[in-house]
Write a protein that holds these residues in place. Structure first.
Motif, PDB file in Angstrom:
ATOM      1  N   TYR A  67      86.731  35.086 102.755  1.00 17.25           N
ATOM      2  CA  TYR A  67      85.554  35.959 102.776  1.00 17.25           C
ATOM      3  C   TYR A  67      85.412  36.638 104.130  1.00 17.25           C
ATOM      4  O   TYR A  67      85.281  37.868 104.208  1.00 17.25           O
ATOM      5  N   TRP A 118      90.248  32.025  95.447  1.00 17.99           N
ATOM      6  CA  TRP A 118      88.859  32.040  95.923  1.00 17.99           C
ATOM      7  C   TRP A 118      88.325  30.615  96.042  1.00 17.99           C
ATOM      8  O   TRP A 118      88.611  29.780  95.199  1.00 17.99           O
ATOM      9  N   ALA A 158      84.775  30.000  96.830  1.00 15.62           N
ATOM     10  CA  ALA A 158      83.310  30.066  96.902  1.00 15.62           C
ATOM     11  C   ALA A 158      82.658  28.793  96.381  1.00 15.62           C
ATOM     12  O   ALA A 158      81.716  28.278  96.988  1.00 15.62           O
ATOM     13  N   MET A 168      76.839  32.989  96.176  1.00 16.09           N
ATOM     14  CA  MET A 168      77.767  33.658  95.251  1.00 16.09           C
ATOM     15  C   MET A 168      77.567  35.167  95.209  1.00 16.09           C
ATOM     16  O   MET A 168      78.469  35.900  94.813  1.00 16.09           O
ATOM     17  N   ARG A 171      77.534  36.976  97.766  1.00 17.47           N
ATOM     18  CA  ARG A 171      78.516  37.452  98.746  1.00 17.47           C
ATOM     19  C   ARG A 171      79.888  37.620  98.076  1.00 17.47           C
ATOM     20  O   ARG A 171      80.569  38.608  98.299  1.00 17.47           O
ATOM     21  N   HIS A 172      80.258  36.646  97.270  1.00 18.26           N
ATOM     22  CA  HIS A 172      81.529  36.705  96.532  1.00 18.26           C
ATOM     23  C   HIS A 172      81.538  37.924  95.606  1.00 18.26           C
ATOM     24  O   HIS A 172      82.489  38.715  95.611  1.00 18.26           O
ATOM     25  N   ASP A 173      80.483  38.064  94.819  1.00 21.12           N
ATOM     26  CA  ASP A 173      80.397  39.165  93.855  1.00 21.12           C
ATOM     27  C   ASP A 173      80.440  40.522  94.546  1.00 21.12           C
ATOM     28  O   ASP A 173      81.106  41.452  94.073  1.00 21.12           O
ATOM     29  N   TYR A 220      93.978  36.598  90.826  1.00 20.32           N
ATOM     30  CA  TYR A 220      93.823  35.201  91.226  1.00 20.32           C
ATOM     31  C   TYR A 220      95.200  34.604  91.506  1.00 20.32           C
ATOM     32  O   TYR A 220      96.127  34.761  90.716  1.00 20.32           O
TER      33      TYR A 220
END
Length: 193
Positions: free
Chosen positions: A127, A149, A151, A159, A161-163, A179
């Protein structure tokens, strides 16, 4: 144009083996850079890359040059992220490892017309690293992105932030992250695009 494969988080060489064995394009036509910060894994990786032309960089991919705490865990795992909840991390006894400003390194090492595949499995650091590459404008160097990932394995991680990161990579850079799971590739004996 040079073709580049960057193995961010080499671990025990699973990613190298998966790429070199099953990538559909001729992997011998790529310059390969492999990053690993875990001091316990370096000797084995040196044996793997010896005589192959693969450049092993014994540094942690991060957002700055210097030294940073590295937390070792079970099964030769490790992370820079103290809040990682898996891997039985020894957070009381970190090891200082050298880190590299990955965004700057990409910009200083490659040109705009190089074709770069980046694989990141850096145990939660993805991230910070990808966000810095976006902020610096250096994400434009990456043509294909594979990420494992983490997260769900970081205590207190939002989450959203991930999105948001996925959305920016997709919408603003047309860089749909795939992935990454090297062991699955090796088990299935095929590389999924």
């Amino acid at each position: 144009m040079n073709k580049i494969f960057i193995d961010g988080g080499a671990h025990k060489g699973e990613s190298l083996k998966a790429f070199l064995t099953y990538y559909p394009d001729d992997p011998r036509s790529y310059d390969v850079y492999s990053f690993e910060a875990n001091p316990i894994l370096i000797d084995n990786l040196q044996d793997i890359v010896k005589g192959t032309g693969i450049e092993l960089i014994e540094k942690a991919i991060w957002t700055g040059d210097g030294y940073i705490d590295f937390y070792s865990g079970a099964s030769y795992s490790g992370t820079l992220m103290r809040n990682k909840t898996t891997g039985n991390l020894d957070i009381n006894n970190p090891v200082s490892v050298e880190s590299i400003d990955f965004s700057k390194w990409v910009k200083d090492t490659f040109s705009d017309d190089d074709y770069i595949i980046l694989k990141l499995d850096i145990e939660g650091g993805e991230y910070d690293v990808l966000e810095k590459m976006i902020d610096d404008g250096n994400i434009k160097y990456i043509d294909k992105l594979y990420v494992e990932w983490h997260a769900g394995k970081l205590d207190g991680f939002d989450m959203k932030r991930h999105d948001k990161l996925i959305e920016v990579l997709n919408d603003e850079y047309n860089l749909e992250p795939k992935y990454w799971w090297a062991n699955k590739i090796l088990r299935e004996k095929r590389f999924s695009e």
